[in-house]
Each structure stands twice: as C-alpha cells, then as structure tokens.
Design an enzyme around this catalytic site. Structure first.
Site, PDB file in Angstrom:
ATOM      1  N   SER A  22       0.817  -1.221   0.000  1.00 53.35           N
ATOM      2  CA  SER A  22       0.000   0.000   0.000  1.00 53.35           C
ATOM      3  C   SER A  22       0.851   1.272   0.000  1.00 53.35           C
ATOM      4  CB  SER A  22      -0.912   0.002   1.241  1.00 53.35           C
ATOM      5  OG  SER A  22      -0.113  -0.152   2.405  1.00 53.35           O
ATOM      6  N   LEU A  24       4.452   3.774  -1.130  1.00 53.87           N
ATOM      7  CA  LEU A  24       4.972   4.464  -2.320  1.00 53.87           C
ATOM      8  C   LEU A  24       5.430   3.483  -3.403  1.00 53.87           C
ATOM      9  CD1 LEU A  24       6.421   6.942  -3.766  1.00 53.87           C
ATOM     10  CD2 LEU A  24       8.329   6.546  -2.200  1.00 53.87           C
ATOM     11  N   TYR A 150      17.832   2.222  11.726  1.00 55.29           N
ATOM     12  CA  TYR A 150      17.299   1.723  10.445  1.00 55.29           C
ATOM     13  C   TYR A 150      18.393   1.017   9.649  1.00 55.29           C
ATOM     14  CZ  TYR A 150      15.339   2.426   5.653  1.00 55.29           C
ATOM     15  OH  TYR A 150      14.874   2.289   4.357  1.00 55.29           O
ATOM     16  N   LYS A 154      18.498  -2.905   8.334  1.00 56.30           N
ATOM     17  CA  LYS A 154      18.463  -3.190   6.885  1.00 56.30           C
ATOM     18  C   LYS A 154      19.697  -3.971   6.441  1.00 56.30           C
ATOM     19  CE  LYS A 154      14.710  -1.245   5.083  1.00 56.30           C
ATOM     20  NZ  LYS A 154      13.772  -1.929   4.204  1.00 56.30           N
ATOM     21  N   PRO A 177      17.915   0.771  -3.419  1.00 59.43           N
ATOM     22  CA  PRO A 177      17.498   1.970  -4.150  1.00 59.43           C
ATOM     23  C   PRO A 177      18.059   3.239  -3.493  1.00 59.43           C
ATOM     24  CG  PRO A 177      15.691   1.207  -2.786  1.00 59.43           C
ATOM     25  CD  PRO A 177      16.901   0.356  -2.445  1.00 59.43           C
ATOM     26  N   THR A 178      18.178   4.292  -4.281  1.00 60.05           N
ATOM     27  CA  THR A 178      18.502   5.614  -3.721  1.00 60.05           C
ATOM     28  C   THR A 178      17.208   6.216  -3.156  1.00 60.05           C
ATOM     29  OG1 THR A 178      18.024   6.598  -5.852  1.00 60.05           O
ATOM     30  CG2 THR A 178      20.323   6.008  -5.425  1.00 60.05           C
ATOM     31  N   ASN A 179      17.225   7.503  -2.837  1.00 63.51           N
ATOM     32  CA  ASN A 179      15.991   8.161  -2.375  1.00 63.51           C
ATOM     33  C   ASN A 179      14.910   7.996  -3.455  1.00 63.51           C
ATOM     34  OD1 ASN A 179      18.197   9.342  -0.892  1.00 63.51           O
ATOM     35  ND2 ASN A 179      16.780  10.900  -0.151  1.00 63.51           N
ATOM     36  N   ILE A 180      13.705   7.658  -2.991  1.00 59.27           N
ATOM     37  CA  ILE A 180      12.597   7.377  -3.922  1.00 59.27           C
ATOM     38  C   ILE A 180      11.538   8.472  -3.752  1.00 59.27           C
ATOM     39  CG2 ILE A 180      10.935   5.610  -4.651  1.00 59.27           C
ATOM     40  CD1 ILE A 180      12.572   3.664  -2.720  1.00 59.27           C
ATOM     41  N   ASP A 284      21.506  18.749   8.320  1.00 58.46           N
ATOM     42  CA  ASP A 284      21.763  18.428   6.911  1.00 58.46           C
ATOM     43  C   ASP A 284      21.819  16.918   6.682  1.00 58.46           C
ATOM     44  OD1 ASP A 284      21.881  20.801   5.561  1.00 58.46           O
ATOM     45  OD2 ASP A 284      24.067  21.026   5.704  1.00 58.46           O
TER      46      ASP A 284
HETATM   47  P1  NAP Z   1       6.073   3.491   2.594  1.00 53.91           P
HETATM   48  O1  NAP Z   1       5.421   4.245   1.488  1.00 53.91           O
HETATM   49  O2  NAP Z   1       6.253   4.157   3.906  1.00 53.91           O
HETATM   50  O3  NAP Z   1       5.247   2.156   2.804  1.00 53.91           O
HETATM   51  C1  NAP Z   1       5.584   1.277   3.835  1.00 53.91           C
HETATM   52  C2  NAP Z   1       4.740   0.047   3.674  1.00 53.91           C
HETATM   53  O4  NAP Z   1       5.080  -0.859   4.725  1.00 53.91           O
HETATM   54  C3  NAP Z   1       3.247   0.328   3.769  1.00 53.91           C
HETATM   55  O5  NAP Z   1       2.580  -0.487   2.832  1.00 53.91           O
HETATM   56  C4  NAP Z   1       2.913  -0.117   5.199  1.00 53.91           C
HETATM   57  O6  NAP Z   1       1.583  -0.566   5.330  1.00 53.91           O
HETATM   58  C5  NAP Z   1       3.874  -1.278   5.361  1.00 53.91           C
HETATM   59  N1  NAP Z   1       4.157  -1.571   6.759  1.00 53.91           N
HETATM   60  C6  NAP Z   1       4.824  -0.770   7.650  1.00 53.91           C
HETATM   61  N2  NAP Z   1       4.855  -1.376   8.867  1.00 53.91           N
HETATM   62  C7  NAP Z   1       4.204  -2.561   8.717  1.00 53.91           C
HETATM   63  C8  NAP Z   1       3.895  -3.623   9.597  1.00 53.91           C
HETATM   64  N3  NAP Z   1       4.278  -3.588  10.889  1.00 53.91           N
HETATM   65  N4  NAP Z   1       3.195  -4.671   9.119  1.00 53.91           N
HETATM   66  C9  NAP Z   1       2.801  -4.719   7.825  1.00 53.91           C
HETATM   67  N5  NAP Z   1       3.077  -3.749   6.935  1.00 53.91           N
HETATM   68  C10 NAP Z   1       3.760  -2.686   7.380  1.00 53.91           C
HETATM   69  O7  NAP Z   1       7.497   2.933   2.141  1.00 53.91           O
HETATM   70  P2  NAP Z   1       8.194   2.997   0.712  1.00 53.91           P
HETATM   71  O8  NAP Z   1       8.782   4.350   0.595  1.00 53.91           O
HETATM   72  O9  NAP Z   1       7.271   2.445  -0.325  1.00 53.91           O
HETATM   73  O10 NAP Z   1       9.416   1.995   0.961  1.00 53.91           O
HETATM   74  C11 NAP Z   1       9.433   0.683   0.419  1.00 53.91           C
HETATM   75  C12 NAP Z   1      10.770   0.045   0.769  1.00 53.91           C
HETATM   76  O11 NAP Z   1      11.831   0.798   0.172  1.00 53.91           O
HETATM   77  C13 NAP Z   1      11.076   0.015   2.269  1.00 53.91           C
HETATM   78  O12 NAP Z   1      11.644  -1.225   2.593  1.00 53.91           O
HETATM   79  C14 NAP Z   1      12.064   1.149   2.470  1.00 53.91           C
HETATM   80  O13 NAP Z   1      12.916   0.885   3.564  1.00 53.91           O
HETATM   81  C15 NAP Z   1      12.796   1.141   1.152  1.00 53.91           C
HETATM   82  N6  NAP Z   1      13.373   2.447   0.753  1.00 53.91           N
HETATM   83  C16 NAP Z   1      12.605   3.569   0.690  1.00 53.91           C
HETATM   84  C17 NAP Z   1      13.166   4.778   0.279  1.00 53.91           C
HETATM   85  C18 NAP Z   1      12.364   6.063   0.121  1.00 53.91           C
HETATM   86  O14 NAP Z   1      12.965   7.104  -0.233  1.00 53.91           O
HETATM   87  N7  NAP Z   1      11.068   6.042   0.341  1.00 53.91           N
HETATM   88  C19 NAP Z   1      14.542   4.832  -0.063  1.00 53.91           C
HETATM   89  C20 NAP Z   1      15.293   3.657   0.011  1.00 53.91           C
HETATM   90  C21 NAP Z   1      14.690   2.465   0.414  1.00 53.91           C
HETATM   91  P3  NAP Z   1       0.343   0.440   5.650  1.00 53.91           P
HETATM   92  O15 NAP Z   1       0.597   1.721   4.895  1.00 53.91           O
HETATM   93  O16 NAP Z   1      -0.834  -0.308   5.122  1.00 53.91           O
HETATM   94  O17 NAP Z   1       0.345   0.665   7.116  1.00 53.91           O
HETATM   95  P1  GDP Z   2      18.140  11.173   3.734  1.00 57.25           P
HETATM   96  O1  GDP Z   2      18.367  11.287   2.258  1.00 57.25           O
HETATM   97  O2  GDP Z   2      18.177   9.775   4.216  1.00 57.25           O
HETATM   98  O3  GDP Z   2      19.073  12.067   4.502  1.00 57.25           O
HETATM   99  O4  GDP Z   2      16.669  11.639   4.069  1.00 57.25           O
HETATM  100  P2  GDP Z   2      15.672  12.770   3.521  1.00 57.25           P
HETATM  101  O5  GDP Z   2      14.949  12.286   2.325  1.00 57.25           O
HETATM  102  O6  GDP Z   2      14.846  13.113   4.716  1.00 57.25           O
HETATM  103  O7  GDP Z   2      16.568  14.014   3.057  1.00 57.25           O
HETATM  104  C1  GDP Z   2      17.223  14.786   4.012  1.00 57.25           C
HETATM  105  C2  GDP Z   2      17.946  15.975   3.392  1.00 57.25           C
HETATM  106  O8  GDP Z   2      17.006  16.934   2.876  1.00 57.25           O
HETATM  107  C3  GDP Z   2      18.741  16.705   4.476  1.00 57.25           C
HETATM  108  O9  GDP Z   2      19.854  17.344   3.888  1.00 57.25           O
HETATM  109  C4  GDP Z   2      17.718  17.739   4.959  1.00 57.25           C
HETATM  110  O10 GDP Z   2      18.351  18.850   5.605  1.00 57.25           O
HETATM  111  C5  GDP Z   2      17.099  18.153   3.625  1.00 57.25           C
HETATM  112  N1  GDP Z   2      15.726  18.733   3.735  1.00 57.25           N
HETATM  113  C6  GDP Z   2      15.378  19.988   3.370  1.00 57.25           C
HETATM  114  N2  GDP Z   2      14.082  20.213   3.602  1.00 57.25           N
HETATM  115  C7  GDP Z   2      13.570  19.034   4.087  1.00 57.25           C
HETATM  116  C8  GDP Z   2      12.246  18.632   4.478  1.00 57.25           C
HETATM  117  O11 GDP Z   2      11.289  19.376   4.431  1.00 57.25           O
HETATM  118  N3  GDP Z   2      12.107  17.336   4.903  1.00 57.25           N
HETATM  119  C9  GDP Z   2      13.163  16.459   4.947  1.00 57.25           C
HETATM  120  N4  GDP Z   2      12.946  15.195   5.345  1.00 57.25           N
HETATM  121  N5  GDP Z   2      14.433  16.834   4.610  1.00 57.25           N
HETATM  122  C10 GDP Z   2      14.627  18.099   4.181  1.00 57.25           C
END
Ligand code: NAP
Ligand code: GDP
Length: 328
Positions: A22, A24, A150, A154, A177-180, A284
């Site tokens: 559910s 991102l 975290y 991981k 993955p990088t930031n998504i 930062d």
């Molecule tokens: P997200 O949008 O926050 O979604 C997290 C998902 O995990 C949701 O579907 C949530 O379910 C589920 N979840 C959380 N706790 C749970 C639990 N206790 N039991 C069952 N389900 C649970 O995350 P995302 O950004 O899509 O991330 C996907 C993966 O990519 C993650 O493993 C994350 O660590 C990794 N990742 C993300 C980023 C980023 O920038 N977003 C970057 C690098 C890696 P509900 O919403 O239904 O509660």
């Molecule tokens: P990271 O890439 O794991 O560090 O996580 P984030 O996606 O939260 O990005 C953080 C970087 O964005 C840091 O340099 C923050 O200072 C900067 N930043 C600027 N504005 C924001 C904001 O509104 N939210 C977040 N999360 N970070 C911000």
C-alpha cells in the site's frame, strides 16, 4: 517456474506477494503490473497493507503466508521515514524493522518461496567511504549516526540472505534503491522524506502566502529515483536478476542533485513565486552517498530514467489532486 526462481519457464502458477503493497513503491509496482502487457500468463499479484496483518507479529505473518501460498515475495514493508523521523526514533526503526524482516524471511524459508527480493537503501552505506559506493561496500564501516537504527536493521537483511542461502539453499536477494519519490508517497512534513516534505511545505506556502522554507543548508547531494522507474526495475529484478548479492537501482552519478536544486524544481512545478528560505538550524544529515550503478548498467545499459523535473511535476500534480486523501 525455472529453478533459478524466475517467473518465466513452465506453466506452474506464480503468486507474487508484495509486502508493504500500500506504500509508495508498492502502489507503483501495482500500477506497473496492471498496465497492459506487464503481467505474465499465470502470474497473480497480491499487494498487502498492514491492515491485513502486522508483520512484526509472527503469527500474523504466518497466517498471511498460509493464506496466499506465495511462490515469490517482494518485501517492501518497513518502518520508513526521512532524516528527521530517523533521528528521533532509532530504537523503533531498529526493532520494528528487525521484527518485520525476521518474520518475512523465516516464513519465506518455511513456505518454500522460490525467490525473495528485499529492499535495502543507499542511506545504509558506510558514512566514511570512497565514492561512488557500490554493492560490495555495504558493510565496510558504520553508517551515518542519524539513521543507524534503520541502517543496521536493513544491513542484516544482506547478512541473512547469505546465511539462508548457505544453510537452507534459499534464493533470497536484495535491491539497494537511492531516495525514492512519486505518487502515494508519505507527504508528512515531520516524518517524510525530503521531496514529499518539500512538496507539502511548498503547497502550504503558496496557499498561505508565506515563504517556502528548506531545512538545512540545501547543499547536501542526493540521487533520486522516480517510483514508476523503480517499480519497472524491481519487476525485472524479480524475473531476471539471478545473483544473491544486492543490486543498486540508481540513476547515473551525473544525475546527483543538491537539495536546493530539488527545492527549486518543486517550487517551479508548484508555480510558487514567493520567497524561498533556508532554516540552517535544522540538520543536513549525510552530505552525500553517491552510489554507482555499474552493475545495473551491465544488465540494462540503455534504461532511460524519468528526469527529475518530469518526476517532480507528476508528483506535485498528484499531490494537489489528492490533497484531501493522501498520506500527510
Ligand atoms: P512506505 O510508502 O512508507 O510504505 C511502507 C509500507 O510498509 C506500507 O505499505 C505499510 O503498510 C507497510 N508496513 C509498515 N509497517 C508494517 C507492519 N508492521 N506490518 C505490515 N506492513 C507494514 O514505504 P516505501 O517508501 O514504499 O518503501 C518501500 C521500501 O523501500 C522500504 O523497505 C524502504 O525501507 C525502502 N526504501 C525507501 C526509500 C524512500 O525514499 N522512500 C529509499 C530507500 C529504500 P500500511 O501503509 O498499510 O500501514
Ligand atoms: P536522507 O536522504 O536519508 O538524509 O533523508 P531525507 O529524504 O529526509 O533528506 C534529508 C535531506 O534533505 C537533508 O539534507 C535535509 O536537511 C534536507 N531537507 C530539506 N528540507 C527538508 C524537508 O522538508 N524534509 C526532509 N525530510 N528533509 C529536508
């Protein structure tokens, strides 16, 4: 099904269970496989939300595996947050992710899942390192202290992927993955990542005629991947990538951008013309974590990533259209 766990081969049914379906990335994969031509014959996709069961709980996790009998698992579910959420709750980021990952991996073993693809992140790489960072350097030093809870949870996925292969012959691998960013993101200002946080703040600044405030100095560098691209590449990993070692899914190094430039792209996409300010009292985080994508490019030399301008415009449009119902 083939012996390497890919989904092309004989006519045996393939059931792909996506934990965190559910969120991102989960929603992006769902949209991708629902597009015409992107699901193979005999493939069924299940997208889980936490409403269907708390994966921190062993019995709930087993009940889900018993119900769906998955042949393949894409493991996304995690406690996820941006820099500021990670800094404030290291214990919860470690413990919740450890529990979720242990339950999912052990159920994949017990239920004889043919292939498990779990998600790591470039933010778990060593803090003090040479650049670009690649998949072989994951354990070469402590992560940045801001997200060490975290990061260690991981990293242990990679350790356990190797242990499960050695001891039980399991076919477990991982994606870095990088930031998504993209549609269905968590747009919480306090807890979300930088792009969704900036989109939400810029939206409010425009509504309220106030300055658009960027946290920190704006100088840190990041690589961003659009969720639709990541979805497509993740499905490819599940079907075609047969190495147990992680694969980084990242845009090229030249696509790295500063937080300031990302914020200005958000302002442009939002058509915000007011003042832009920096709150340098805020952290930062890690200055950069430049990842190399040589391994990905060796398989996918011509893959075209969505440009950051285009991806941000699509994300801003989606946020504005879904303001009342999206996560924030
Ligand atoms: P997200 O949008 O926050 O979604 C997290 C998902 O995990 C949701 O579907 C949530 O379910 C589920 N979840 C959380 N706790 C749970 C639990 N206790 N039991 C069952 N389900 C649970 O995350 P995302 O950004 O899509 O991330 C996907 C993966 O990519 C993650 O493993 C994350 O660590 C990794 N990742 C993300 C980023 C980023 O920038 N977003 C970057 C690098 C890696 P509900 O919403 O239904 O509660
Ligand atoms: P990271 O890439 O794991 O560090 O996580 P984030 O996606 O939260 O990005 C953080 C970087 O964005 C840091 O340099 C923050 O200072 C900067 N930043 C600027 N504005 C924001 C904001 O509104 N939210 C977040 N999360 N970070 C911000």
């Amino acid at each position: 099904m083939t012996t390497d766990g890919s989904t092309n081969g004989d006519d045996a049914p393939t059931v792909v269970l996506v934990t965190g379906g559910s969120g991102l990335v989960g929603q992006a994969i769902k949209e991708y496989v629902e597009e015409e031509g992107n699901t193979k014959d005999g493939e069924t996709w299940i997208f889980l939300s936490s409403k269907e069961g708390d994966l921190r709980d062993r019995k709930a996790t087993e009940a889900i595996f018993e119900k769906y009998q998955p042949t393949h698992v894409i493991h996304l579910a995690a406690k996820v947050g941006g820099l500021f959420a990670n800094m404030s709750a290291k214990v919860e980021f470690f413990r919740e992710n450890i529990l979720i990952n242990d339950n999912v991996m052990e159920c994949c073993r017990i239920y004889k899942v043919k292939k498990l693809v779990s998600f790591l992140s470039t933010c778990i790489f060593p803090d003090k390192t040479t650049y670009p960072i690649d998949e072989t350097m994951l354990h070469n030093g402590p992560p940045h202290p801001s997200n060490e809870g975290y990061a260690y949870a991981k990293r242990l996925i990679d350790t356990m992927n190797r242990a499960y292969a050695e001891e039980y012959n399991c076919n477990f691998t991982s994606i870095i993955p990088t930031n998504i960013y993209g549609k269905y993101d968590n747009f919480s200002i306090q807890n979300g990542h930088v792009i969704p946080g900036l989109i939400h703040k810029c939206y409010l600044a425009k509504q309220e005629n106030k300055p658009f405030v960027i946290w920190g100095s704006g100088t840190p560098l990041r690589q961003f991947v659009f969720s639709r691209d990541l979805a497509e590449l993740t499905v490819w990993v599940m079907r075609e990538y047969h190495e147990p070692t992680p694969i980084t899914l990242s845009v090229d190094e030249e696509e790295e951008v500063s937080i300031k430039d990302v914020a200005l792209a958000v302002a442009k996409a939002m058509k915000f013309e007011g003042p832009v300010e920096f709150d340098t009292s805020k952290a930062d985080g890690q200055f950069k974590k430049t990842a190399g994508n040589k391994k990905l490019r060796s398989y996918q030399p011509d893959y075209q990533f969505t440009s950051i301008e285009d991806g941000i415009q699509q994300s801003v449009d989606w946020f504005v259209e879904n303001y009342d119902t999206c996560r924030k």
